[in-house]
Design a protein around this motif. Structure first.
Motif, short mmCIF file in Angstrom:
data_model
loop_
_atom_site.label_atom_id
_atom_site.label_comp_id
_atom_site.label_asym_id
_atom_site.label_seq_id
_atom_site.Cartn_x
_atom_site.Cartn_y
_atom_site.Cartn_z
N UNK A 30 7.21 10.06 19.56
CA UNK A 30 8.47 9.97 18.36
C UNK A 30 8.02 9.73 17.10
N UNK A 31 8.27 10.66 16.23
CA UNK A 31 7.57 10.27 15.01
C UNK A 31 8.89 10.62 13.69
N UNK A 32 9.93 10.70 14.15
CA UNK A 32 11.00 10.75 13.19
C UNK A 32 11.29 9.44 12.47
N UNK A 33 10.79 8.38 12.90
CA UNK A 33 10.92 6.87 12.43
C UNK A 33 9.58 6.36 11.97
N UNK A 34 9.27 5.57 10.98
CA UNK A 34 8.16 4.93 10.86
C UNK A 34 8.13 3.65 10.85
N UNK A 35 7.31 2.92 10.73
CA UNK A 35 7.10 1.39 11.29
C UNK A 35 5.88 0.74 10.59
N UNK A 36 6.04 -0.51 10.15
CA UNK A 36 5.05 -1.41 9.75
C UNK A 36 4.98 -2.54 11.01
N UNK A 37 4.00 -2.40 11.96
CA UNK A 37 3.84 -3.32 12.61
C UNK A 37 2.44 -4.07 12.46
N UNK A 38 2.63 -5.46 12.30
CA UNK A 38 1.39 -6.14 12.17
C UNK A 38 0.49 -6.17 13.31
N UNK A 39 0.91 -6.43 14.36
CA UNK A 39 0.00 -6.39 15.55
C UNK A 39 -0.66 -4.92 15.76
N UNK A 84 16.69 4.43 4.75
CA UNK A 84 15.07 4.43 4.94
C UNK A 84 14.75 5.16 6.18
N UNK A 85 13.47 5.45 6.17
CA UNK A 85 13.13 6.17 7.74
C UNK A 85 12.02 4.95 8.36
N UNK A 86 11.81 3.73 7.80
CA UNK A 86 10.78 2.84 8.09
C UNK A 86 11.31 1.61 8.16
N UNK A 87 10.96 1.11 9.20
CA UNK A 87 11.26 -0.45 9.60
C UNK A 87 10.03 -1.53 9.68
N UNK A 130 0.87 -1.20 -0.03
CA UNK A 130 -0.03 0.08 -0.15
C UNK A 130 0.90 1.28 0.06
N UNK A 131 1.98 1.14 0.61
CA UNK A 131 2.86 2.32 0.87
C UNK A 131 3.79 2.39 -0.34
N UNK A 132 4.34 1.28 -0.80
CA UNK A 132 5.43 1.18 -1.72
C UNK A 132 6.56 1.86 -1.57
N UNK A 133 7.08 1.80 -0.17
CA UNK A 133 8.24 2.39 0.29
C UNK A 133 9.14 1.46 0.75
N UNK A 134 10.41 1.70 0.62
CA UNK A 134 11.59 0.73 1.10
C UNK A 134 11.45 0.76 2.57
N UNK A 135 11.58 -0.41 3.46
CA UNK A 135 11.63 -0.29 4.79
C UNK A 135 12.62 -1.74 5.05
N UNK A 136 13.20 -1.36 6.05
CA UNK A 136 14.34 -2.23 6.62
C UNK A 136 13.66 -3.50 7.39
N UNK A 137 13.98 -4.57 7.22
CA UNK A 137 13.21 -5.98 7.95
C UNK A 137 14.04 -6.13 9.19
N UNK A 138 13.53 -5.84 10.30
CA UNK A 138 13.86 -6.39 11.77
C UNK A 138 13.43 -7.68 12.08
N UNK A 139 14.38 -8.60 12.25
CA UNK A 139 13.68 -9.90 12.40
C UNK A 139 14.97 -10.77 13.34
N UNK A 140 14.43 -12.01 13.49
CA UNK A 140 15.09 -12.91 14.31
C UNK A 140 16.19 -13.63 13.11
#
Length: 238
Positions: free
Chosen positions: A211-220, A189-192, A117-127
């Motif tokens: 804090x709004x200087x970074x964005x996120x995609x949080x499924x929960x 990027x500014x999104x994780x 929906x956003x089509x913006x690059x985001x950094x995947x943070x994972x195990x």
């Protein structure tokens, strides 16, 4: 909505799933009495073996048996939808019987839907387990590949350490923010992507502090905000 109940398979880890439950009520309180709030069953089983360690130690079948037993117990309570509050364990979704898998809200699908929906690059943070199994690069998710930034091996290890040393035990959540901000800057990027549910508690911290200087995609958070539509089968995951 009151005729339907959301089931959460938690304990992986406990703070992530209890944080998710808290977020559900924060996002759905409304102006009515508590009897109008969502019905949720949290089945929190923290004794499940570590997912990444099980992958590394070739104990995948043992882990699956434990997960299957726990999700079956939750399903037997007649919940309408199920959230497995551990993204690494989504590796096993194809092995679950149809009567259970049909109820599960895939956190990966929710993330991919938001990313497309956003089509913006985001950094995947994972195990390390999620990176190892490439859970975000299945054929069904190939369309989002160009928007998912994968850290190098050194940073994968750093992110895994942040999850286990700080987020899982609930220590120094505030100190995680500058570390993630530094990583985002490195990858342009500014999104994780909260590719581990432990990052839900970092999201909660960011929101509480404004804090709004970074964005996120949080499924929960996405599920909590859209719970009425999800329980009414009107929510598209991707």
């Amino acid at each position: 909505m009151k005729e339907k109940t959301l089931g959460i398979l938690g304990g992986m880890g406990p703070l992530a799933s209890t944080g998710f439950l808290k977020t559900i009520y924060e996002q759905n309180l409304g102006s009515g009495p508590e009897q109008s709030y969502p019905d949720v069953i949290l089945h929190s089983i923290s004794s499940v073996p570590d997912r990444s360690a099980s992958f590394a130690g070739n104990r995948e079948d043992e882990l699956f048996e434990r997960l299957y037993k726990n999700v079956k117990t939750l399903n037997d309570t007649n919940v309408s939808k199920i959230v497995i509050c551990c993204i690494t364990s989504h590796y096993y979704l194809p092995r679950l019987p149809p009567e259970i898998s049909a109820k599960i809200i895939s956190l990966i699908d929710v993330i991919i839907g938001s990313l497309m929906a956003t089509k913006r690059p985001a950094l995947l943070l994972a195990t390390s387990g999620t990176y190892q199994k490439e859970l975000f690069f299945t054929p069904a998710h190939r369309k989002a590949k160009e928007y998912i930034l994968i850290p190098d091996d050194t940073d994968k290890a750093r992110i895994h350490k942040i999850i286990y040393d700080k987020l899982k035990p609930g220590k120094n959540t505030a100190s995680v923010y500058p570390e993630i901000k530094e990583l985002l800057r490195k990858y342009g990027t500014d999104t994780f992507i909260a590719g581990c549910t432990e990052f839900h508690n970092l999201v909660a911290y960011l929101l509480s502090q404004g804090i709004n200087d970074i964005s996120f995609i949080d499924p929960l958070l996405i599920i909590a905000k859209n719970l009425k539509a999800i329980m009414g089968d009107n929510f598209k995951q991707s």
